[in-house]
Design an enzyme around this catalytic site. Structure first.
Site, PDB file in Angstrom:
ATOM      1  N   SER A 105       0.812  -1.209   0.000  1.00  0.00           N
ATOM      2  CA  SER A 105       0.000   0.000   0.000  1.00  0.00           C
ATOM      3  C   SER A 105       0.855   1.273   0.000  1.00  0.00           C
ATOM      4  O   SER A 105       1.694   1.464  -0.872  1.00  0.00           O
ATOM      5  CB  SER A 105      -0.948  -0.049   1.203  1.00  0.00           C
ATOM      6  OG  SER A 105      -1.928   0.950   1.135  1.00  0.00           O
ATOM      7  N   ASP A 156      -9.444  -3.031  -5.696  1.00  0.00           N
ATOM      8  CA  ASP A 156      -9.292  -3.968  -4.578  1.00  0.00           C
ATOM      9  C   ASP A 156     -10.139  -3.571  -3.371  1.00  0.00           C
ATOM     10  O   ASP A 156      -9.906  -4.037  -2.261  1.00  0.00           O
ATOM     11  CB  ASP A 156      -7.815  -4.103  -4.189  1.00  0.00           C
ATOM     12  CG  ASP A 156      -7.231  -2.840  -3.565  1.00  0.00           C
ATOM     13  OD1 ASP A 156      -7.989  -1.865  -3.326  1.00  0.00           O
ATOM     14  OD2 ASP A 156      -6.012  -2.818  -3.297  1.00  0.00           O
ATOM     15  N   HIS A 175      -7.915  -4.989  -0.540  1.00  0.00           N
ATOM     16  CA  HIS A 175      -6.695  -4.240  -0.229  1.00  0.00           C
ATOM     17  C   HIS A 175      -6.036  -4.726   1.055  1.00  0.00           C
ATOM     18  O   HIS A 175      -4.808  -4.750   1.155  1.00  0.00           O
ATOM     19  CB  HIS A 175      -7.026  -2.752  -0.108  1.00  0.00           C
ATOM     20  CG  HIS A 175      -5.824  -1.885   0.034  1.00  0.00           C
ATOM     21  ND1 HIS A 175      -4.916  -1.694  -0.980  1.00  0.00           N
ATOM     22  CD2 HIS A 175      -5.365  -1.149   1.083  1.00  0.00           C
ATOM     23  CE1 HIS A 175      -3.957  -0.881  -0.576  1.00  0.00           C
ATOM     24  NE2 HIS A 175      -4.210  -0.540   0.667  1.00  0.00           N
TER      25      HIS A 175
END
EC number: 2.3.1.-
Length: 434
Positions: free
Chosen positions: A191, A354, A386
């Site tokens: 991320s 996601d 995610h």
């Protein structure tokens, strides 16, 4: 005869022990450095006499010189009475004269356990799998947590906290290599950690990257920002403090340097409508107008001078990259605000991604596939969200890709050997394990 001599040299080279292999049957694994996402870092704080709380109860720890956990938040700190205190301590201040961010006066913060996987929140499943492969915390497995409120800035603009983090990450990777026979490290990021890792690699000299970084495994690398980044600045959504009033949530989000890094970039999003109001449509191409519209005019200067220049383009990092991301999950794509404007709750239009990151941003790194000398592998994970990379199904695939990256097959040595033989056509028996 010349051919026979060359074959003999190859045989000798292949029989030599690995240069980085430790004696006595030690591990051939390359060291792994984990760079977590935004919410997987721990942040501690203490208050000094310079702290002036907005409410007396917020200064209960003032002057006691005791460290307390600021993030992740505990249940008590997130309650309505305490949430404003927590938000106050977590806020940053942008100084336009110094052109940099800092803590609120009287708040001192630190990131504990740098270099150790103990510092990470939620990474235990992956850490256990890496330990099963033979890695050990502090031996060939390391973590590089950071203060997620900050970021870095382009050359010519100060970024004291971000620059200090990059310096620590540089030393950590060099140390990891030194402790493991000089083998370069595999960097695994998730991320927001992917965005930091990408900018870190771009900021290091090419010779350093090629010497110390064997591979970068990027999990959910949204290198073009994401739509929720705009809504977060408008409403404060995603602050982690649901009991905080929306205006206070928005102020907290806007104070943090990293929030501007979440904004969709013009290169990736272009004219796609991200925020729509009764009278205006905002895309990545008119972010400054959006910042003015939500009342965040003080964010325009740092966005234009400190953020936009870093994301105008995405040059290849020139280290081998595996990009893994989830697809097929409903992901906010456009936020439509009604009559109440930014004071109201928007209607959300969904697209692919996601669940948090939009597919167009997750795919941004794929433009490197045509760059000469850049190795890129893309792994799409249908249905993986995610935050779902550490679920059983996704975890197996993530570990498999890391395992491929860390295995010490002597690619560079063999490339040199076959370059040596590139003018000849014949077959050499290759032992198993190549």
């Amino acid at each position: 005869m010349d051919l026979l001599r060359r074959v003999a040299v190859v045989a000798v080279l292949l029989s030599l022990p690995s240069r980085g292999r430790s004696g006595g049957g030690g591990s051939d694994l390359h060291p792994v450095v984990l760079v977590p996402g935004y919410g997987s870092n721990r942040l501690y704080a203490r208050l000094t006499a310079a702290y002036e709380p907005a409410a007396p109860r917020c200064g209960a720890r003032e002057g006691k010189d005791e460290w307390f956990q600021l993030w992740p938040i505990d249940a008590a700190a997130s309650e309505p009475a305490q949430a404003p205190c927590l938000a106050e301590k977590m806020s940053l201040v942008y100084d336009p004269v110094a052109d940099d961010y800092r803590n609120v006066a009287g708040v001192v913060t630190r990131v504990p356990s740098f270099a150790s996987t103990r510092a990470l929140v939620g990474w235990d499943p992956l850490v256990r799998q890496l330990e099963a492969m033979g890695h050990r915390d502090g031996g060939s497995l390391f973590a590089a947590p950071y203060d997620f409120r900050y970021a870095v800035a382009p050359r010519g603009h100060p970024s004291a906290v971000g620059e200090r983090y990059f310096a620590r990450l540089t030393r950590l990777i060099e140390r990891a290599s030194r402790l493991n026979g000089g083998r370069p490290a595999v960097v695994v990021a998730h991320s927001f950690g992917c965005a930091l890792t990408y900018q870190f690699l771009r900021a290091r000299p090419l010779a350093w990257r090629q010497r110390f970084v064997k591979h970068a495994v990027l999990l959910a690398a949204a290198l073009g920002g994401f739509a929720e980044g705009m809504d977060g600045l408008a409403s404060g959504a995603g602050s982690g403090l649901p009991n905080l009033a929306p205006p206070a949530r928005a102020r907290l989000a806007r104070s943090q340097q990293s929030a501007l890094w979440r904004l969709p970039t013009p290169m990736v999003f272009g004219d796609r409508p991200v925020v729509v109001t009764k009278n205006s449509t905002y895309s990545a191409n008119n972010i400054t107008e959006f910042l003015d519209a939500i009342g965040f005019t003080e964010g325009v200067q740092p966005y234009v001078t400190r953020v936009l220049p870093m994301w105008r383009a995405l040059p290849a990092p020139m280290v081998p990259v595996t990009s893994m991301y989830g697809v097929g999950v409903r992901t906010p794509e456009t936020f439509v605000y009604g009559e109440a404007g930014f004071e109201g709750t928007p209607e959300v239009v969904y697209g692919d991604g996601d669940g948090n990151m939009n597919i167009v941003s997750l795919m941004a790194a794929e433009e490197w596939s045509g760059v000469e000398g850049q190795i890129l592998k893309v792994v799409r994970l249908p249905g993986v969200s995610h935050v779902g990379f550490f679920s059983d199904l996704a975890l197996k695939k993530v570990v498999a890709e890391i395992q491929k990256a860390v295995s010490s097959i002597e690619v560079h040595r063999k490339e040199k050997i076959f370059s040596f033989l590139n003018n000849f056509e014949f077959t050499i028996p290759v032992p198993l394990g190549w």
